[in-house]
Scaffold this motif. Sequence first.
Motif, PDB file in Angstrom:
ATOM      1  N   ASN A 278       0.813  -1.202   0.000  1.00 30.95           N
ATOM      2  CA  ASN A 278       0.000   0.000   0.000  1.00 30.95           C
ATOM      3  C   ASN A 278       0.856   1.265   0.000  1.00 30.95           C
ATOM      4  O   ASN A 278       0.467   2.278  -0.587  1.00 30.95           O
ATOM      5  N   GLU A 279       2.009   1.206   0.627  1.00 30.53           N
ATOM      6  CA  GLU A 279       2.908   2.345   0.621  1.00 30.53           C
ATOM      7  C   GLU A 279       3.379   2.656  -0.797  1.00 30.53           C
ATOM      8  O   GLU A 279       3.520   3.817  -1.182  1.00 30.53           O
ATOM      9  N   ILE A 280       3.609   1.641  -1.606  1.00 31.57           N
ATOM     10  CA  ILE A 280       3.966   1.835  -3.017  1.00 31.57           C
ATOM     11  C   ILE A 280       2.805   2.485  -3.759  1.00 31.57           C
ATOM     12  O   ILE A 280       2.979   3.422  -4.534  1.00 31.57           O
ATOM     13  N   LEU A 281       1.596   1.996  -3.475  1.00 33.43           N
ATOM     14  CA  LEU A 281       0.405   2.496  -4.156  1.00 33.43           C
ATOM     15  C   LEU A 281       0.151   3.969  -3.843  1.00 33.43           C
ATOM     16  O   LEU A 281      -0.277   4.728  -4.726  1.00 33.43           O
ATOM     17  N   CYS A 282       0.436   4.363  -2.600  1.00 34.81           N
ATOM     18  CA  CYS A 282       0.153   5.734  -2.165  1.00 34.81           C
ATOM     19  C   CYS A 282       1.244   6.732  -2.543  1.00 34.81           C
ATOM     20  O   CYS A 282       1.036   7.946  -2.452  1.00 34.81           O
ATOM     21  N   ASP A 283       2.403   6.227  -2.948  1.00 33.43           N
ATOM     22  CA  ASP A 283       3.520   7.089  -3.318  1.00 33.43           C
ATOM     23  C   ASP A 283       3.406   7.458  -4.795  1.00 33.43           C
ATOM     24  O   ASP A 283       3.607   6.620  -5.671  1.00 33.43           O
ATOM     25  N   LYS A 284       3.105   8.738  -5.064  1.00 37.40           N
ATOM     26  CA  LYS A 284       2.927   9.195  -6.434  1.00 37.40           C
ATOM     27  C   LYS A 284       4.206   9.081  -7.259  1.00 37.40           C
ATOM     28  O   LYS A 284       4.162   8.969  -8.489  1.00 37.40           O
ATOM     29  N   ASN A 285       5.356   9.093  -6.580  1.00 29.91           N
ATOM     30  CA  ASN A 285       6.641   9.052  -7.277  1.00 29.91           C
ATOM     31  C   ASN A 285       7.199   7.631  -7.438  1.00 29.91           C
ATOM     32  O   ASN A 285       8.242   7.444  -8.045  1.00 29.91           O
ATOM     33  N   ALA A 286       6.510   6.677  -6.864  1.00 26.40           N
ATOM     34  CA  ALA A 286       7.007   5.297  -6.917  1.00 26.40           C
ATOM     35  C   ALA A 286       6.851   4.719  -8.324  1.00 26.40           C
ATOM     36  O   ALA A 286       5.862   4.971  -9.014  1.00 26.40           O
ATOM     37  N   ASP A 287       7.860   3.958  -8.736  1.00 24.34           N
ATOM     38  CA  ASP A 287       7.822   3.275 -10.033  1.00 24.34           C
ATOM     39  C   ASP A 287       7.091   1.947  -9.836  1.00 24.34           C
ATOM     40  O   ASP A 287       7.641   0.982  -9.318  1.00 24.34           O
ATOM     41  N   ARG A 288       5.832   1.909 -10.250  1.00 23.76           N
ATOM     42  CA  ARG A 288       5.019   0.721 -10.019  1.00 23.76           C
ATOM     43  C   ARG A 288       5.503  -0.474 -10.822  1.00 23.76           C
ATOM     44  O   ARG A 288       5.210  -1.619 -10.472  1.00 23.76           O
ATOM     45  N   LYS A 289       6.239  -0.217 -11.915  1.00 20.31           N
ATOM     46  CA  LYS A 289       6.794  -1.313 -12.698  1.00 20.31           C
ATOM     47  C   LYS A 289       7.909  -2.031 -11.940  1.00 20.31           C
ATOM     48  O   LYS A 289       8.276  -3.148 -12.277  1.00 20.31           O
ATOM     49  N   LYS A 290       8.439  -1.356 -10.920  1.00 15.96           N
ATOM     50  CA  LYS A 290       9.490  -1.944 -10.089  1.00 15.96           C
ATOM     51  C   LYS A 290       8.999  -2.125  -8.665  1.00 15.96           C
ATOM     52  O   LYS A 290       9.769  -2.000  -7.701  1.00 15.96           O
ATOM     53  N   ALA A 291       7.692  -2.440  -8.526  1.00 23.02           N
ATOM     54  CA  ALA A 291       7.096  -2.604  -7.202  1.00 23.02           C
ATOM     55  C   ALA A 291       7.712  -3.771  -6.438  1.00 23.02           C
ATOM     56  O   ALA A 291       7.800  -3.746  -5.214  1.00 23.02           O
ATOM     57  N   ILE A 292       8.132  -4.823  -7.164  1.00 22.76           N
ATOM     58  CA  ILE A 292       8.784  -5.973  -6.539  1.00 22.76           C
ATOM     59  C   ILE A 292      10.284  -5.712  -6.516  1.00 22.76           C
ATOM     60  O   ILE A 292      10.952  -5.696  -7.548  1.00 22.76           O
ATOM     61  N   ALA A 293      10.814  -5.492  -5.312  1.00 22.72           N
ATOM     62  CA  ALA A 293      12.241  -5.183  -5.186  1.00 22.72           C
ATOM     63  C   ALA A 293      13.105  -6.420  -5.389  1.00 22.72           C
ATOM     64  O   ALA A 293      14.205  -6.346  -5.943  1.00 22.72           O
ATOM     65  N   GLU A 294      12.611  -7.572  -4.939  1.00 26.30           N
ATOM     66  CA  GLU A 294      13.412  -8.793  -5.003  1.00 26.30           C
ATOM     67  C   GLU A 294      12.490 -10.006  -5.001  1.00 26.30           C
ATOM     68  O   GLU A 294      11.482 -10.033  -4.292  1.00 26.30           O
ATOM     69  N   THR A 295      12.859 -10.985  -5.811  1.00 20.77           N
ATOM     70  CA  THR A 295      12.145 -12.266  -5.850  1.00 20.77           C
ATOM     71  C   THR A 295      13.101 -13.356  -5.396  1.00 20.77           C
ATOM     72  O   THR A 295      14.143 -13.590  -6.010  1.00 20.77           O
ATOM     73  N   ILE A 296      12.769 -14.009  -4.291  1.00 24.44           N
ATOM     74  CA  ILE A 296      13.661 -15.015  -3.709  1.00 24.44           C
ATOM     75  C   ILE A 296      12.945 -16.365  -3.679  1.00 24.44           C
ATOM     76  O   ILE A 296      11.879 -16.503  -3.074  1.00 24.44           O
ATOM     77  N   THR A 297      13.521 -17.352  -4.330  1.00 19.64           N
ATOM     78  CA  THR A 297      12.977 -18.707  -4.280  1.00 19.64           C
ATOM     79  C   THR A 297      13.483 -19.389  -3.017  1.00 19.64           C
ATOM     80  O   THR A 297      14.674 -19.655  -2.871  1.00 19.64           O
ATOM     81  N   ILE A 298      12.581 -19.651  -2.091  1.00 23.01           N
ATOM     82  CA  ILE A 298      12.944 -20.249  -0.807  1.00 23.01           C
ATOM     83  C   ILE A 298      12.901 -21.772  -0.867  1.00 23.01           C
ATOM     84  O   ILE A 298      13.743 -22.467  -0.324  1.00 23.01           O
ATOM     85  N   LYS A 299      11.909 -22.304  -1.560  1.00 18.91           N
ATOM     86  CA  LYS A 299      11.727 -23.754  -1.602  1.00 18.91           C
ATOM     87  C   LYS A 299      11.186 -24.155  -2.973  1.00 18.91           C
ATOM     88  O   LYS A 299      10.262 -23.529  -3.492  1.00 18.91           O
ATOM     89  N   VAL A 300      11.780 -25.172  -3.552  1.00 19.39           N
ATOM     90  CA  VAL A 300      11.329 -25.697  -4.834  1.00 19.39           C
ATOM     91  C   VAL A 300      11.147 -27.198  -4.701  1.00 19.39           C
ATOM     92  O   VAL A 300      12.066 -27.886  -4.246  1.00 19.39           O
ATOM     93  N   PRO A 301       9.980 -27.735  -5.056  1.00 19.94           N
ATOM     94  CA  PRO A 301       9.803 -29.190  -5.019  1.00 19.94           C
ATOM     95  C   PRO A 301      10.796 -29.880  -5.926  1.00 19.94           C
ATOM     96  O   PRO A 301      11.095 -29.393  -7.016  1.00 19.94           O
ATOM     97  N   GLU A 302      11.285 -31.009  -5.473  1.00 14.58           N
ATOM     98  CA  GLU A 302      12.276 -31.740  -6.253  1.00 14.58           C
ATOM     99  C   GLU A 302      11.760 -32.069  -7.639  1.00 14.58           C
ATOM    100  O   GLU A 302      12.472 -31.982  -8.626  1.00 14.58           O
ATOM    101  N   SER A 303      10.488 -32.438  -7.739  1.00 18.53           N
ATOM    102  CA  SER A 303       9.897 -32.812  -9.020  1.00 18.53           C
ATOM    103  C   SER A 303       9.749 -31.632  -9.976  1.00 18.53           C
ATOM    104  O   SER A 303       9.604 -31.812 -11.168  1.00 18.53           O
TER     105      SER A 303
END
Length: 626
Positions: A278-303
């Motif tokens: 919501n802080e991203i949404l309310c910030d008029k100067n925020a780049d919404r295309k870069k709303a996700i700062a980081e994507t971290i894969t924590i767990k992946v099924p073996e299959s």
Amino acid sequence: MKMQYTEEQIARANQTDLVSFLNAQGEQLVKSGREYRWKKHDSVTISGNRWYRHSQSKGGYPVDFVMEFYYATFPEAVKILIGEEGEGRQKSCPAPSKDFRLPEKNEDNEKIMKYLTEKREIEKTLVEDWIDRGDIYEEKKHHNVIFVGRDADSIPRYAHCRGTGEIKYRGDVTGSDKSYGFSYRGTENQLFVFEAAIDLLSFIQLFPKDWKKRSYLSLGGVSSVALMTFLSERPQITSVFLCLDNDQAGNEACEKLAGEISEGYSVIRLKPSKKDWNEILCDKNADRKKAIAETITIKVPESEEMVPMLCYEDIEQTSVEWLWFPYIPFGKLTIIQGNPGEGKTYFAMMLTAACTNRKLFPNMEDIDPFNVIYQTAEDGMGDTIKPRLVEAGADLSRVMVIDDTEEALTLSDDRIEKAVRQNHVRLVIIDPVQAFIGADVDMNRANEVRPVFRKLGMIAEKTGCAIVLIGHLNKSSGTQSTYRGLGSIDIMAAVRSLIFIGKVRKDPTTRVLIHEKSSLAPPGETMAFKLGDEEGFRWVGAYEISADELLDGKEGKATETKLERGAKLIRELLADKKEISIRELDEKAKEQGISGRTMRDVRSRMKNELEYQVNEKQENSIRLKE
């Protein structure tokens, strides 16, 4: 007094890995593809926390499993799985807590609409969507916004209040069950998890495309209780995206939640570029295309780890090549089936001769001879197979067999592909397929035969080799030929062409070839050939009969082939005309159901009767030679 179990305890019980559970009980399991088969009950398959009893067409999760096979009551089953005494009410109780009541609704939603759209910058249409479902409304007494959490039956179990005025009040309604958070249940396999309802709505607005297909859940904090319940209710979920706040508490909670989620799920952390969505949404100067700062894969099924992917944009478009159009394609699987002793093997011998020594079949285009693997298990190679190949006119220097005297060959054997590549083979004949299926594979079990035939099909496709499987019909009587074929119906689905060969009961020297399945072109004509009289193998021509009629003992009758009809048409047209254009001829042929390809074959076979010229319209035309 018997202890009762909470929703959280039941959810944990149903997340139990059944393979590990059964191993701990000393039970024996057999690996079968991506599943396990329970040796004590061979109709039961296990995958993660799910089971299925094929003999009774039923299955479920661990609690049901323990009740079914260990004759336990519901509370006993939960205790066996988690090793804990109950702490609360049973799952089977459908009613919310007696203390829980949804706050009274206001006559309108004016104040919460203003708060959510102006203060929180959430789009009006999105808010209205949730209001229409009854999951968001304005409380009458204090004009708080109420976020409702429901169970799988849409019964309200939870409600969260959020102040809309200057006082930043927030809290759960008395009697709320934290096992059920504010949520949306989609149809696909992805679940997005948030600390608060407003962050959930903000994320949807930031990433609105197809949002209704996915599932969303607000925990009302960082407890795992609602998450475990949601996963137990939604078995289609395979990927969990943890979208908690980007602060120390949120990051630590993500690690904890990931540890509590059982194996078999993909768990991915999505960090917002600011503290929360919501802080991203309310910030008029925020780049919404870069709303996700980081994507971290924590767990992946073996299959699911490192799944190779291809993009159709990068795949070269090709056309089907044919060994014998439209009956046998290169690069695909073909099955030739029929009752034992009715001509399948002799047909395969003649096919081998066609490929190695130009003993062409009807309507077969001229091909340069190539190497063939003829793999058989029913007849002696020296006393039966070789004499028959000689009789058929095959070039024996081009006919090979994989030596399996030391190790039996199966359809899954890597030697097949190696032999094809090393010897430049373009046709593999396996006769009969039942002898090469492998001792550990039940042809009637779809999950066992599917990977075998998938691998064989990939070998055909990768090498460009035609693979022809000779198969005997089963012994059922009075049934359709399709259902008397090789084992599981999945085998029929794996092949691109299915040919049936049978004997005419009243004329045992006549065999009929029927094209029962053709996935790559219109089915070929039904044709007959002679076998067993003084003239040996020879083609008779077109024949009118179905496979089921043949199995029922009906006689059928010989008819004109399309080649014969095409030749007759040319002679009739040229009897009245001195010449006819190729275009006009093909149009006339099409009206009679004869293709342009067939007419080209007809003209080729009539080359001694026809001569070509260009007419006044500058079109290619033909006429009879004088």
